[in-house]
Motif scaffolding. Structure first.
Motif, PDB file in Angstrom:
ATOM      1  N   ILE A  75       0.968   9.911  31.504  1.00  0.00           N
ATOM      2  CA  ILE A  75      -0.468   9.729  31.674  1.00  0.00           C
ATOM      3  C   ILE A  75      -1.073   9.542  30.295  1.00  0.00           C
ATOM      4  O   ILE A  75      -0.941  10.408  29.423  1.00  0.00           O
ATOM      5  CB  ILE A  75      -1.132  10.930  32.372  1.00  0.00           C
ATOM      6  CG1 ILE A  75      -0.579  11.106  33.786  1.00  0.00           C
ATOM      7  CG2 ILE A  75      -2.651  10.735  32.429  1.00  0.00           C
ATOM      8  CD1 ILE A  75      -1.186  12.296  34.525  1.00  0.00           C
ATOM      9  N   ASP A  96      -0.648   6.429  34.673  1.00  0.00           N
ATOM     10  CA  ASP A  96      -2.080   6.623  34.895  1.00  0.00           C
ATOM     11  C   ASP A  96      -2.769   6.586  33.537  1.00  0.00           C
ATOM     12  O   ASP A  96      -2.117   6.704  32.486  1.00  0.00           O
ATOM     13  CB  ASP A  96      -2.347   7.963  35.590  1.00  0.00           C
ATOM     14  CG  ASP A  96      -3.699   8.007  36.287  1.00  0.00           C
ATOM     15  OD1 ASP A  96      -4.500   7.057  36.108  1.00  0.00           O
ATOM     16  OD2 ASP A  96      -3.958   8.985  37.009  1.00  0.00           O
ATOM     17  N   VAL A  98      -6.382   8.086  31.639  1.00  0.00           N
ATOM     18  CA  VAL A  98      -7.573   8.922  31.703  1.00  0.00           C
ATOM     19  C   VAL A  98      -8.379   8.720  30.423  1.00  0.00           C
ATOM     20  O   VAL A  98      -7.851   8.867  29.316  1.00  0.00           O
ATOM     21  CB  VAL A  98      -7.204  10.410  31.862  1.00  0.00           C
ATOM     22  CG1 VAL A  98      -8.467  11.266  31.904  1.00  0.00           C
ATOM     23  CG2 VAL A  98      -6.371  10.627  33.111  1.00  0.00           C
ATOM     24  N   GLU A 106     -10.009  17.199  36.829  1.00  0.00           N
ATOM     25  CA  GLU A 106      -9.556  15.862  37.219  1.00  0.00           C
ATOM     26  C   GLU A 106      -8.183  15.563  36.618  1.00  0.00           C
ATOM     27  O   GLU A 106      -7.309  15.000  37.282  1.00  0.00           O
ATOM     28  CB  GLU A 106     -10.546  14.790  36.758  1.00  0.00           C
ATOM     29  CG  GLU A 106     -10.090  13.374  37.124  1.00  0.00           C
ATOM     30  CD  GLU A 106     -10.982  12.287  36.560  1.00  0.00           C
ATOM     31  OE1 GLU A 106     -10.635  11.105  36.766  1.00  0.00           O
ATOM     32  OE2 GLU A 106     -11.991  12.612  35.905  1.00  0.00           O
ATOM     33  N   ARG A 110      -4.797  14.535  38.596  1.00  0.00           N
ATOM     34  CA  ARG A 110      -4.032  13.321  38.302  1.00  0.00           C
ATOM     35  C   ARG A 110      -2.575  13.657  37.976  1.00  0.00           C
ATOM     36  O   ARG A 110      -1.663  12.925  38.361  1.00  0.00           O
ATOM     37  CB  ARG A 110      -4.684  12.555  37.155  1.00  0.00           C
ATOM     38  CG  ARG A 110      -5.992  11.864  37.551  1.00  0.00           C
ATOM     39  CD  ARG A 110      -6.612  11.164  36.360  1.00  0.00           C
ATOM     40  NE  ARG A 110      -7.843  10.477  36.718  1.00  0.00           N
ATOM     41  CZ  ARG A 110      -7.919   9.207  37.109  1.00  0.00           C
ATOM     42  NH1 ARG A 110      -6.805   8.489  37.207  1.00  0.00           N
ATOM     43  NH2 ARG A 110      -9.070   8.657  37.405  1.00  0.00           N
TER      44      ARG A 110
END
Length: 224
Positions: A75, A96, A98, A106, A110
């Motif tokens: 991530i 992902d 962020v 959050e 995730r």
């Protein structure tokens, strides 16, 4: 206990992440460079939180660099919020993205979502053709007659496309889209380099390939 590797050189954010995730019962290790992050792969983390603005990641994108060494979920946590950077990260191997600043709750959600997807993927072992070429999706390796062949991120993405569509002819442009996304610029001859490297790894005679064949004037196809 889930192991989280944080690669972040901002001490304030790094310490905050460590405290929060430890409070949520994660096992956390934090380093501040890509080099130290690669060293920590020996400890088999379950997921990586990766900053992009790192002091030793100037020549190559951090995601692409990490993907050359691991298939562990990544991530990205970054203040680079432009669409082009998100696309570059995701097509470079991130699971992902962020944007800073972000909610810790959050981020936890995730992390859990990415780990759920990875667990499902890890439980699937794809064997399209036996004996011969098959893929281990969880470890992102090619199996040649049950022997593991290590690949780069791009080489594996090309083989994944080939194995899913045996006999289909892919143009260089189609292969570029598959490995990097339509918004990233890669010269079509880069694909030729990847194909050459794949042939060296899987073919008995790379100059007379059995599996990856050239279709002159069009592109390449995979013959099981």
């Amino acid at each position: 206990m889930t192991k989280v590797l944080i690669i972040e050189d901002d001490n304030m954010l790094g310490d905050t992440l460590c405290l929060y995730l430890q409070g949520e019962e994660y096992e956390v290790c934090r380093v501040d460079t890509i080099g130290r992050g690669l060293e920590q792969l020996e400890n088999r983390p379950d997921i990586i939180l990766l900053d992009l603005m790192l002091p030793d990641a100037k020549e190559k994108h951090p995601c692409a660099l990490m993907r050359e060494h691991t298939s562990i979920p990544i991530i990205v946590i970054s203040s680079l919020t432009g669409v082009s950077e998100r696309i570059r990260s995701l097509t470079g191997g991130a699971d992902d993205f962020v944007c800073k600043p972000f909610s810790m709750q959050e981020l936890k959600a995730r992390i859990e979502a990415v780990l759920r997807r990875y667990t499902l993927l890890k439980s699937s072992f794809v064997v399209e053709h036996e004996p011969g070429i098959s893929l281990d999706l969880a470890r992102r390796t090619i199996l040649l007659n049950h022997r593991r062949i290590e690949t780069t991120f791009s080489e594996f993405e090309i083989m994944k496309l080939f194995v899913a569509h045996p006999g289909k002819v892919f143009s260089r442009y189609a292969l570029i889209e598959a490995i990097r996304g339509i918004d990233a610029y890669i010269h079509d001859r880069t694909i030729d380099v990847h194909i050459t490297n794949l042939r060296k790894k899987i073919e008995d005679n790379p100059k007379n390939p059995q599996y990856i064949q050239t279709v002159w004037g069009v592109g390449y196809k995979f013959t099981p």
